[in-house]
Design an enzyme around this catalytic site. Sequence first.
Site, PDB file in Angstrom:
ATOM      1  N   GLU A  19       0.851  -1.190   0.000  1.00 22.31           N
ATOM      2  CA  GLU A  19       0.000   0.000   0.000  1.00 22.31           C
ATOM      3  C   GLU A  19       0.886   1.239   0.000  1.00 22.31           C
ATOM      4  OE1 GLU A  19      -3.291   0.110   2.992  1.00 22.31           O
ATOM      5  OE2 GLU A  19      -2.229   1.861   3.739  1.00 22.31           O
ATOM      6  N   ASP A 127     -11.686   7.829   9.183  1.00 21.06           N
ATOM      7  CA  ASP A 127     -11.704   8.179  10.605  1.00 21.06           C
ATOM      8  C   ASP A 127     -12.351   9.539  10.812  1.00 21.06           C
ATOM      9  OD1 ASP A 127     -10.417   5.939  11.830  1.00 21.06           O
ATOM     10  OD2 ASP A 127      -8.589   6.569  10.805  1.00 21.06           O
ATOM     11  N   ALA A 145     -19.038   1.873   6.201  1.00 21.32           N
ATOM     12  CA  ALA A 145     -18.497   1.277   4.982  1.00 21.32           C
ATOM     13  C   ALA A 145     -19.514   0.355   4.309  1.00 21.32           C
ATOM     14  CB  ALA A 145     -17.214   0.519   5.316  1.00 21.32           C
ATOM     15  N   LYS A 200     -20.779  -6.263   5.902  1.00 23.43           N
ATOM     16  CA  LYS A 200     -20.073  -5.702   4.732  1.00 23.43           C
ATOM     17  C   LYS A 200     -19.968  -6.764   3.632  1.00 23.43           C
ATOM     18  CE  LYS A 200     -16.453  -3.708   7.174  1.00 23.43           C
ATOM     19  NZ  LYS A 200     -15.304  -2.820   7.450  1.00 23.43           N
ATOM     20  N   GLN A 211      -6.279  -4.841   9.435  1.00 24.56           N
ATOM     21  CA  GLN A 211      -5.439  -3.858  10.128  1.00 24.56           C
ATOM     22  C   GLN A 211      -4.125  -4.550  10.485  1.00 24.56           C
ATOM     23  OE1 GLN A 211      -4.235  -1.081  10.617  1.00 24.56           O
ATOM     24  NE2 GLN A 211      -6.052  -0.091  11.503  1.00 24.56           N
TER      25      GLN A 211
HETATM   26  P1  FAD Z   1     -16.777   0.466   9.188  1.00 24.60           P
HETATM   27  O1  FAD Z   1     -16.744  -0.891   8.626  1.00 24.60           O
HETATM   28  O2  FAD Z   1     -17.888   1.362   8.774  1.00 24.60           O
HETATM   29  O3  FAD Z   1     -16.791   0.323  10.795  1.00 24.60           O
HETATM   30  C1  FAD Z   1     -16.548   1.429  11.638  1.00 24.60           C
HETATM   31  C2  FAD Z   1     -17.060   1.121  13.022  1.00 24.60           C
HETATM   32  O4  FAD Z   1     -18.488   1.128  13.029  1.00 24.60           O
HETATM   33  C3  FAD Z   1     -16.671  -0.253  13.561  1.00 24.60           C
HETATM   34  O5  FAD Z   1     -16.462  -0.131  14.936  1.00 24.60           O
HETATM   35  C4  FAD Z   1     -17.889  -1.119  13.271  1.00 24.60           C
HETATM   36  O6  FAD Z   1     -17.986  -2.197  14.174  1.00 24.60           O
HETATM   37  C5  FAD Z   1     -19.011  -0.122  13.465  1.00 24.60           C
HETATM   38  N1  FAD Z   1     -20.198  -0.351  12.637  1.00 24.60           N
HETATM   39  C6  FAD Z   1     -20.241  -0.762  11.348  1.00 24.60           C
HETATM   40  N2  FAD Z   1     -21.519  -0.779  10.908  1.00 24.60           N
HETATM   41  C7  FAD Z   1     -22.285  -0.353  11.945  1.00 24.60           C
HETATM   42  C8  FAD Z   1     -23.690  -0.134  12.140  1.00 24.60           C
HETATM   43  N3  FAD Z   1     -24.564  -0.375  11.144  1.00 24.60           N
HETATM   44  N4  FAD Z   1     -24.117   0.325  13.333  1.00 24.60           N
HETATM   45  C9  FAD Z   1     -23.239   0.566  14.351  1.00 24.60           C
HETATM   46  N5  FAD Z   1     -21.908   0.367  14.224  1.00 24.60           N
HETATM   47  C10 FAD Z   1     -21.445  -0.082  13.053  1.00 24.60           C
HETATM   48  N6  FAD Z   1      -8.433   5.323   6.452  1.00 24.60           N
HETATM   49  C11 FAD Z   1      -8.299   6.359   5.608  1.00 24.60           C
HETATM   50  O7  FAD Z   1      -8.647   7.488   5.942  1.00 24.60           O
HETATM   51  N7  FAD Z   1      -7.768   6.176   4.340  1.00 24.60           N
HETATM   52  C12 FAD Z   1      -7.371   4.963   3.902  1.00 24.60           C
HETATM   53  O8  FAD Z   1      -6.904   4.853   2.765  1.00 24.60           O
HETATM   54  C13 FAD Z   1      -7.485   3.852   4.778  1.00 24.60           C
HETATM   55  N8  FAD Z   1      -7.120   2.606   4.409  1.00 24.60           N
HETATM   56  C14 FAD Z   1      -7.266   1.560   5.250  1.00 24.60           C
HETATM   57  C15 FAD Z   1      -6.911   0.268   4.836  1.00 24.60           C
HETATM   58  C16 FAD Z   1      -7.051  -0.815   5.684  1.00 24.60           C
HETATM   59  C17 FAD Z   1      -6.659  -2.184   5.225  1.00 24.60           C
HETATM   60  C18 FAD Z   1      -7.549  -0.619   7.006  1.00 24.60           C
HETATM   61  C19 FAD Z   1      -7.675  -1.775   7.947  1.00 24.60           C
HETATM   62  C20 FAD Z   1      -7.921   0.644   7.426  1.00 24.60           C
HETATM   63  C21 FAD Z   1      -7.804   1.742   6.569  1.00 24.60           C
HETATM   64  N9  FAD Z   1      -8.175   3.031   6.937  1.00 24.60           N
HETATM   65  C22 FAD Z   1      -8.040   4.076   6.075  1.00 24.60           C
HETATM   66  C23 FAD Z   1      -8.685   3.282   8.294  1.00 24.60           C
HETATM   67  C24 FAD Z   1     -10.231   3.198   8.392  1.00 24.60           C
HETATM   68  O9  FAD Z   1     -10.808   4.223   7.629  1.00 24.60           O
HETATM   69  C25 FAD Z   1     -10.595   3.342   9.859  1.00 24.60           C
HETATM   70  O10 FAD Z   1     -10.152   2.233  10.572  1.00 24.60           O
HETATM   71  C26 FAD Z   1     -12.045   3.665  10.162  1.00 24.60           C
HETATM   72  O11 FAD Z   1     -12.118   4.088  11.518  1.00 24.60           O
HETATM   73  C27 FAD Z   1     -13.000   2.500  10.008  1.00 24.60           C
HETATM   74  O12 FAD Z   1     -13.181   2.170   8.698  1.00 24.60           O
HETATM   75  P2  FAD Z   1     -14.035   0.867   8.270  1.00 24.60           P
HETATM   76  O13 FAD Z   1     -14.159   0.898   6.823  1.00 24.60           O
HETATM   77  O14 FAD Z   1     -13.499  -0.341   8.921  1.00 24.60           O
HETATM   78  O15 FAD Z   1     -15.444   1.264   8.953  1.00 24.60           O
END
Ligand code: FAD
Length: 318
Positions: A19, A127, A145, A200, A211
């Site tokens: 990445e 975030d 997401a 998802k 992560q």
């Molecule tokens: P989600 O899957 O939406 O989850 C976020 C939180 O909400 C979790 O605690 C989940 O349990 C909870 N949740 C999900 N759905 C619901 C619901 N319906 N009701 C209540 N709670 C719910 N960040 C960046 O800014 N740019 C990047 O390019 C980037 N790349 C990344 C690549 C990888 C491989 C990883 C692991 C992380 C990356 N991140 C990046 C960080 C990521 O954006 C953060 O970790 C963010 O806080 C969560 O993203 P997510 O897509 O996992 O969120």
Amino acid sequence: MKVTEHIKKADRKTLFSFEIIPPQKGRNIQELYDNIDPLMEFNPPFIDVTTSREEYIYIDKGDGLLDRKITRMRPGTVGICAAIKHKYNVDTIPHVLCGGFTKEETEYLLVDCHYLGIDNVMALRGDAMNHQKYFEPSKGGHCYATELVGQMNDLNHGKYLHDVIESDNKTDFCVGVAGYPEKHLEAPSLNNDLKRLKEKVDAGADYIVTQMFFNNEKYFEFVEKAKEFGIDVPIIPGIKPIAIKRHLQLLPQVFKIDIPEALIHEVEKCKDNKQVRQVGIDWAIQQSKELQTYGVPVLHYYSMGKSDNIKAIASKLF
Ligand code: FAD
């Protein structure tokens, strides 16, 4: 080619991928190429390009006052994906965020990707902004997401926003999402987070990238638990080599992950960051070898814009 097709084609051989982060605006893309060049000998089938959220910057007005502006310091993810794809003939994966984008903007971005022949996308929430305590969706944007995956899946079925067009041109995105072996920092429990991860996948995610973690047991347990939750897509481990002493505090603080005692001990013994970098490389090699033996589909490295340590690791494995 899609990530899932690369994995299938590899026929159980572990692939190498990494990445990268777009350069700060105003910097030259050559810096990025200089870091990608040394890694191409390991034949990555795909390279991820992150997306950064907008942030507040403060400009000194010279009269004792500061002007607050909102800006994206590292723009250009899709452009960089296109440039790398063209230059190296490799698949590229733009990270697409909920945070900072309306659904319309996301649709335009996905249309761009489709025209550019980019058929893998990573769907992430993003975030909270620096000044925020909690993530706040943009007005007209997605909250989680899962919803973003849903939008990508809709496009794959020719369903654009507002149903304003009769579409005969469906996209065909392979969608990746994030998974957290030590649970997402906001999740009330690992089980709850896995339930969300399953949502998802049900919304259309084709694979998961984890992560970073430093203890492989956490990954193995996560994969087993994910299976119990009915998650049956590939789970690609994300590996980050420790590079500076401050990572011992920084990584747990930012990502809420544990660092094993043995690794802490080795890092604390180091006299300077050059030694820390070597400890990080050695640890990642050991981690990667064990994961490779376990049969992971891909070893995915967080390069953080520097390739020397990733090259040192990859040369022992690929
Ligand atoms: P989600 O899957 O939406 O989850 C976020 C939180 O909400 C979790 O605690 C989940 O349990 C909870 N949740 C999900 N759905 C619901 C619901 N319906 N009701 C209540 N709670 C719910 N960040 C960046 O800014 N740019 C990047 O390019 C980037 N790349 C990344 C690549 C990888 C491989 C990883 C692991 C992380 C990356 N991140 C990046 C960080 C990521 O954006 C953060 O970790 C963010 O806080 C969560 O993203 P997510 O897509 O996992 O969120």
